[in-house]
Design an enzyme around this catalytic site. Structure first.
Site, mmCIF file in Angstrom:
data_model
loop_
_atom_site.group_PDB
_atom_site.id
_atom_site.type_symbol
_atom_site.label_atom_id
_atom_site.label_comp_id
_atom_site.label_asym_id
_atom_site.label_seq_id
_atom_site.Cartn_x
_atom_site.Cartn_y
_atom_site.Cartn_z
ATOM 1 N N LYS A 34 0.836 -1.201 0.000
ATOM 2 C CA LYS A 34 0.000 0.000 0.000
ATOM 3 C C LYS A 34 0.872 1.253 0.000
ATOM 4 O O LYS A 34 0.693 2.152 -0.793
ATOM 5 C CB LYS A 34 -0.921 -0.036 1.219
ATOM 6 C CG LYS A 34 -1.835 1.146 1.344
ATOM 7 C CD LYS A 34 -2.783 0.993 2.521
ATOM 8 C CE LYS A 34 -3.498 2.311 2.774
ATOM 9 N NZ LYS A 34 -4.402 2.268 3.915
ATOM 10 N N GLU A 79 10.449 -4.745 4.537
ATOM 11 C CA GLU A 79 10.509 -6.158 4.153
ATOM 12 C C GLU A 79 10.230 -6.314 2.656
ATOM 13 O O GLU A 79 10.937 -7.017 1.942
ATOM 14 C CB GLU A 79 9.456 -6.968 4.935
ATOM 15 C CG GLU A 79 9.751 -7.145 6.410
ATOM 16 C CD GLU A 79 9.268 -5.980 7.265
ATOM 17 O OE1 GLU A 79 8.936 -4.900 6.706
ATOM 18 O OE2 GLU A 79 9.224 -6.145 8.497
ATOM 19 N N GLY A 122 -4.971 -1.807 5.062
ATOM 20 C CA GLY A 122 -4.163 -2.958 4.640
ATOM 21 C C GLY A 122 -4.863 -4.280 4.875
ATOM 22 O O GLY A 122 -4.948 -5.126 3.995
ATOM 23 N N ARG A 123 -5.398 -4.466 6.085
ATOM 24 C CA ARG A 123 -6.010 -5.755 6.423
ATOM 25 C C ARG A 123 -7.401 -5.919 5.834
ATOM 26 O O ARG A 123 -8.060 -6.929 6.057
ATOM 27 C CB ARG A 123 -6.029 -5.940 7.939
ATOM 28 C CG ARG A 123 -6.649 -4.792 8.713
ATOM 29 C CD ARG A 123 -6.314 -4.862 10.199
ATOM 30 N NE ARG A 123 -6.755 -3.693 10.940
ATOM 31 C CZ ARG A 123 -6.083 -2.554 11.057
ATOM 32 N NH1 ARG A 123 -4.911 -2.420 10.433
ATOM 33 N NH2 ARG A 123 -6.527 -1.561 11.764
ATOM 34 N N GLU A 169 -5.054 -6.701 14.717
ATOM 35 C CA GLU A 169 -4.533 -5.378 14.363
ATOM 36 C C GLU A 169 -5.667 -4.349 14.448
ATOM 37 O O GLU A 169 -5.435 -3.170 14.692
ATOM 38 C CB GLU A 169 -3.906 -5.393 12.967
ATOM 39 C CG GLU A 169 -2.897 -4.266 12.770
ATOM 40 C CD GLU A 169 -2.093 -4.376 11.465
ATOM 41 O OE1 GLU A 169 -2.706 -4.307 10.389
ATOM 42 O OE2 GLU A 169 -0.858 -4.515 11.533
ATOM 43 N N HIS A 190 -5.510 -33.485 17.592
ATOM 44 C CA HIS A 190 -4.441 -34.370 18.037
ATOM 45 C C HIS A 190 -3.274 -33.570 18.610
ATOM 46 O O HIS A 190 -2.177 -34.085 18.747
ATOM 47 C CB HIS A 190 -3.983 -35.255 16.875
ATOM 48 C CG HIS A 190 -5.087 -36.155 16.415
ATOM 49 N ND1 HIS A 190 -5.320 -37.390 16.971
ATOM 50 C CD2 HIS A 190 -6.071 -35.962 15.502
ATOM 51 C CE1 HIS A 190 -6.385 -37.938 16.397
ATOM 52 N NE2 HIS A 190 -6.859 -37.083 15.505
ATOM 53 N N LYS A 198 9.223 -0.761 14.318
ATOM 54 C CA LYS A 198 9.800 -0.430 13.002
ATOM 55 C C LYS A 198 10.871 0.641 13.150
ATOM 56 O O LYS A 198 11.938 0.571 12.544
ATOM 57 C CB LYS A 198 8.721 0.139 12.077
ATOM 58 C CG LYS A 198 7.768 -0.856 11.498
ATOM 59 C CD LYS A 198 6.924 -0.140 10.433
ATOM 60 C CE LYS A 198 5.649 -0.870 10.143
ATOM 61 N NZ LYS A 198 4.718 -0.138 9.316
HETATM 62 O O1 LIG Z 1 1.054 -2.703 2.215
HETATM 63 P P1 LIG Z 1 2.135 -2.115 3.016
HETATM 64 O O2 LIG Z 1 2.118 -0.621 3.015
HETATM 65 O O3 LIG Z 1 3.481 -2.656 2.582
HETATM 66 O O4 LIG Z 1 1.914 -2.537 4.514
HETATM 67 C C1 LIG Z 1 1.989 -3.872 4.925
HETATM 68 C C2 LIG Z 1 1.558 -4.044 6.366
HETATM 69 O O5 LIG Z 1 2.512 -3.440 7.217
HETATM 70 C C3 LIG Z 1 2.151 -2.515 8.217
HETATM 71 O O6 LIG Z 1 3.161 -2.483 9.174
HETATM 72 C C4 LIG Z 1 0.830 -2.721 8.873
HETATM 73 O O7 LIG Z 1 0.971 -3.255 10.163
HETATM 74 C C5 LIG Z 1 -0.113 -3.586 8.103
HETATM 75 O O8 LIG Z 1 -1.419 -3.127 8.340
HETATM 76 C C6 LIG Z 1 0.145 -3.581 6.628
HETATM 77 O O9 LIG Z 1 -0.766 -4.438 5.990
#
Ligand SMILES: O=P(O)(O)OC[C@H]1O[C@H](O)[C@H](O)[C@@H](O)[C@@H]1O
Length: 546
Positions: free
Chosen positions: A211, A217, A272-273, A358, A389, A509
Site C-alpha cells: 500500500k 521487508e 491494509g487488512r 490489528e 491431536h 519499526k
Molecule cells: O502494504 P504495506 O504498506 O506494505 O503494509 C503492509 C503491512 O505493514 C504494516 O506495518 C501494517 O501493520 C499492516 O497493516 C500492513 O498491511
C-alpha cells in the site's frame, strides 16, 4: 459522532443489565440450557448468504441475546456501519474514510468520498486487473525472452500478503493449475531464496504489493528479486516484463524502477487488512480468473447488504461480534479459536489474526481515554482435525475457556472415498463433546475405575459456534471473510475504539531502522540501548565475526 465515540461503554444501560444478568446465568450449564429448551438447536441459528450459523452451544439465553442486541443498539452499531459505508471519515486518527465495502460495490452504485464517487475508479482498476490477469492466463503476456508466465510471486507483507495467500490456498480448486502462485513476505532471506529456488526467471512474474511502497521487508525482497531476475536474464530491461506493482504510491513505484503503466492502484480509504479485494488481490485474480474474483466480490457484497438490511437480532456478523464480547468482557476469555474443518482454509486463522488483532488490539477509545473493558481477543487456530491431536486437550479439559468457531464445508472439492464424512463427523462431534462433556456418573456406569474418573471427566460447558457452508467457492469465501470483517467492526464499535488504525506496529519499526546500521558498523561502545539490547547486539556481532 455516534454514541460509542462519546460515552464510556460501562455507562451504557445495557452494560449494567448485562453485568447483573451475567451473575444469574454464569453458572448455567449448556446441558441445562438444552434441557430447558429442546428446540434451542433450531432456534439459536441464523443465516447470511450461504452461511448457516448455529450459536446454540453458547453460554447464553434468549435474554442474554436481547440485552446484547440492546447494547449494540445503544452503542450505535447500525449507525456507525452506515457512516462507514457512506464514506464518513470514521478512521479519525488518520483522517480517513473506511471503504473496503466500496471495493465490492456493483457497477453503478454511488459511494462518495469528499464529494467524489469512488465506484467508477474501483471498476476501472478491476477492469485493468482483469485485462492483465487474462493476458497472463492466456499466455498473451510474455516475458523478456518471449515465453509465457508459469509462476507468479507476490511480494508483500501483512495485508499485502495474508489475504491473497489465504484466498489462493482456499480456492486452489478454482485456480488455473498451469500457473503457480507463491507468496514471499518475510525479510528473512530464506523466504525469497526458497520461493525462487529452481525457477526460470524467463517464466516468472513478480507482483510487488505494498500500500505504502515504503515497507522495509517488501522493498528488500523486491530488490533481491530484481537482482535475481536481472542476474538470470542478463538484462536490466527485463524488469519491465517481469515486475508489476500494486500500491497507492505511484511515485515510490516509479522510483523503484517499475513502469507505472504496470501499476495497479488503490486508495488510502482501504486499510491494509481490508485490502485483499482491492488490487492487492491481483495474484489471486491471475489464479482464479476475473470471473472468480468477481464472484468473491459478489459474496462479500451480499454480506455487506445483509449487515445493512437485517435486524440486529438476526444479523450474523453482529451476533458473532456480540457473542464474542460476552465471553471477552464478562467471562474474561482471552482468546478466540478459529477451527476450520477444511484443509483449504489452512491460512484462515493467520489472515484473521491480522484482521482482528490489528483492528481491535487497542487500549484507548476513539477519544483517547483508556478503555473500560477488555478489547480484542487473541485469535488463533489451525484446521481440524489436526488440532484435535495437538491442543484440543486444553480446550476440553484445561483451566482456560476457549470460545471457538467451528467452520465446516458440506460438499468438498475433493470428494475422496470416505474422507469427507469422517472429517465432518469430527466437525459435529467436537462441539458436542465440548458443550455436553461426560459426567463422572456416566463414567462410573461404564465401569471406569474410580481413580481414573476425575481424569476422564469432561466438564463440558465449553462454548462454540458452528458455521456451515454448502461448499467453498469464491462466493462463499467472500461471504465468510466479509462476515468476519463486520464481526470485528461490531466489536470495535461497541468498545468505542478505532479499528482502522495500527499505531502499535510503529515503534518496533523505528527501533529496527535505528539498530540495522549498528549491526554492521560502529564500535560496541557506541551502542546506546538498555543493557539487555546492547549485550544481545554485541553477542550477535561477535557471532557474525564483526
Ligand atoms: O502494504 P504495506 O504498506 O506494505 O503494509 C503492509 C503491512 O505493514 C504494516 O506495518 C501494517 O501493520 C499492516 O497493516 C500492513 O498491511
Amino acid at each position: 459522532m455516534t454514541t460509542s465515540e462519546q460515552t464510556p461503554l460501562t455507562d451504557a444501560a445495557a452494560w449494567a443489565r448485562l453485568n447483573a444478568h451475567y451473575e444469574q446465568v454464569k453458572d448455567l450449564h449448556l446441558r441445562e440450557l438444552f434441557e430447558q429448551d429442546p428446540t434451542r438447536g433450531e432456534t439459536f441459528t441464523a443465516s447470511a448468504g450461504d452461511l448457516f450459523v448455529d450459536y446454540s452451544k453458547n453460554r447464553l439465553t434468549a435474554e442474554t441475546l436481547e440485552i446484547l442486541v440492546d447494547l449494540a443498539r445503544e452503542r450505535g452499531v447500525a449507525e456507525r456501519f452506515e457512516a462507514m459505508v457512506t464514506g464518513e471519515k470514521i478512521n479519525t486518527t488518520e483522517g480517513r474514510a473506511v471503504l473496503h465495502t466500496a471495493l465490492r460495490a456493483p457497477r453503478g452504485a454511488v459511494v462518495e468520498v469528499d464529494g467524489v464517487d469512488v465506484v467508477p475508479q474501483v471498476h476501472e482498476v478491476l477492469d485493468r486487473m482483469a485485462a492483465f490477469a487474462d493476458s497472463v492466463r492466456s499466455g498473451e503476456w510474455v516475458g523478456h525472452t518471449g515465453q509465457r508466465i508459469r509462476t507468479v510471486i507476490n511480494i508483500g507483507i501483512g495485508g499485502s500478503d495474508l489475504g491473497p495467500a489465504m484466498a489462493y490456498t482456499a480456492l486452489k480448486p478454482f485456480t488455473q493449475r498451469e500457473i503457480e502462485c507463491r507468496f514471499v513476505s518475510n525479510v528473512d532471506g530464506a523466504d525469497i531464496a526458497e520461493a525462487t529456488r529452481g525457477l526460470d526467471a524467463a517464466t516468472t512474474l513478480f507482483i510487488v504489493s505494498s500500500k505504502t511502497f515504503t515497507t522495509l521487508e517488501t522493498l528488500t525482497n523486491a530488490t533481491t528479486a530484481r537482482d535475481w531476475l536481472v542476474g538470470q536474464l542478463g538484462d536490466e530491461s527485463a524488469v519491465a516484463k517481469h515486475f508489476v506493482a500494486v500500491s497507492t504510491n505511484a511515485e515510490a513505484v516509479g522510483g523503484f524502477g517499475i513502469d507505472t503503466a504496470n501499476m495497479f492502484g488503490f486508495w488510502d480509504w482501504v486499510g491494509g487488512r481490508y485490502s485483499f479485494d482491492s488490487a492487492i488481490g491481483l495474484s489471486l485474480m491471475v489464479a482464479v480468473g476475473p470471473d472468480g474474483f468477481r464472484e468473491l466480490l459478489a459474496g462479500m457484497h451480499e454480506i455487506d447488504e445483509h449487515v445493512r438490511t437485517t435486524p440486529l437480532e438476526r444479523n450474523v456478523p453482529v451476533l458473532l461480534g456480540l457473542i464474542g464480547i460476552w465471553y471477552r468482557d464478562f467471562f474474561g476469555a482471552q482468546t478466540h479459536a478459529v477451527l476450520p474443518y477444511s484443509q483449504y482454509l489452512d491460512k484462515l486463522a493467520d489472515y484473521l489474526q491480522q484482521l482482528d488483532m490489528e483492528s481491535n488490539g487497542k487500549s484507548v477509545t476513539l477519544s483517547g481515554q483508556p478503555v473500560d473493558a477488555p478489547t480484542g481477543p487473541i485469535v488463533w487456530g489451525t484446521p481440524g482435525t489436526n488440532g484435535q491431536h495437538a491442543y484440543y486437550q486444553l480446550i476440553h479439559q484445561g483451566t482456560t475457556m476457549v470460545p471457538a468457531d467451528f467452520i465446516g464445508i458440506a460438499r468438498p472439492a475433493e470428494d475422496v472415498g470416505e474422507h469427507q464424512d469422517l472429517l465432518m463427523a469430527n466437525y459435529f462431534a467436537q462441539p458436542e463433546a465440548l458443550a455436553f462433556g461426560k459426567t463422572p456418573e456416566a463414567l462410573r456406569e461404564e465401569g471406569v475405575a474410580e481413580e481414573l474418573v476425575p481424569h476422564r471427566t469432561f466438564e463440558g460447558n465449553r462454548p462454540t459456534n458452528s458455521i456451515l457452508l454448502p461448499e467453498l467457492t469464491p462466493r462463499t469465501l467472500g461471504q465468510l471473510i466479509a462476515t468476519y470483517e463486520h464481526k470485528v467492526f461490531t466489536q470495535g464499535t461497541i468498545w468505542g475504539i478505532n479499528s482502522f488504525d495500527q499505531w502499535g506496529v510503529e515503534l518496533g519499526k523505528v527501533l529496527a531502522k535505528r539498530i540495522a546500521p549498528e549491526l554492521t558498523a560502529g564500535s560496541d561502545a557506541d551502542l546506546a540501548h538498555d543493557s539487555s539490547t546492547n549485550a544481545l547486539i554485541r553477542r550477535y556481532r561477535s557471532l557474525r565475526g564483526r
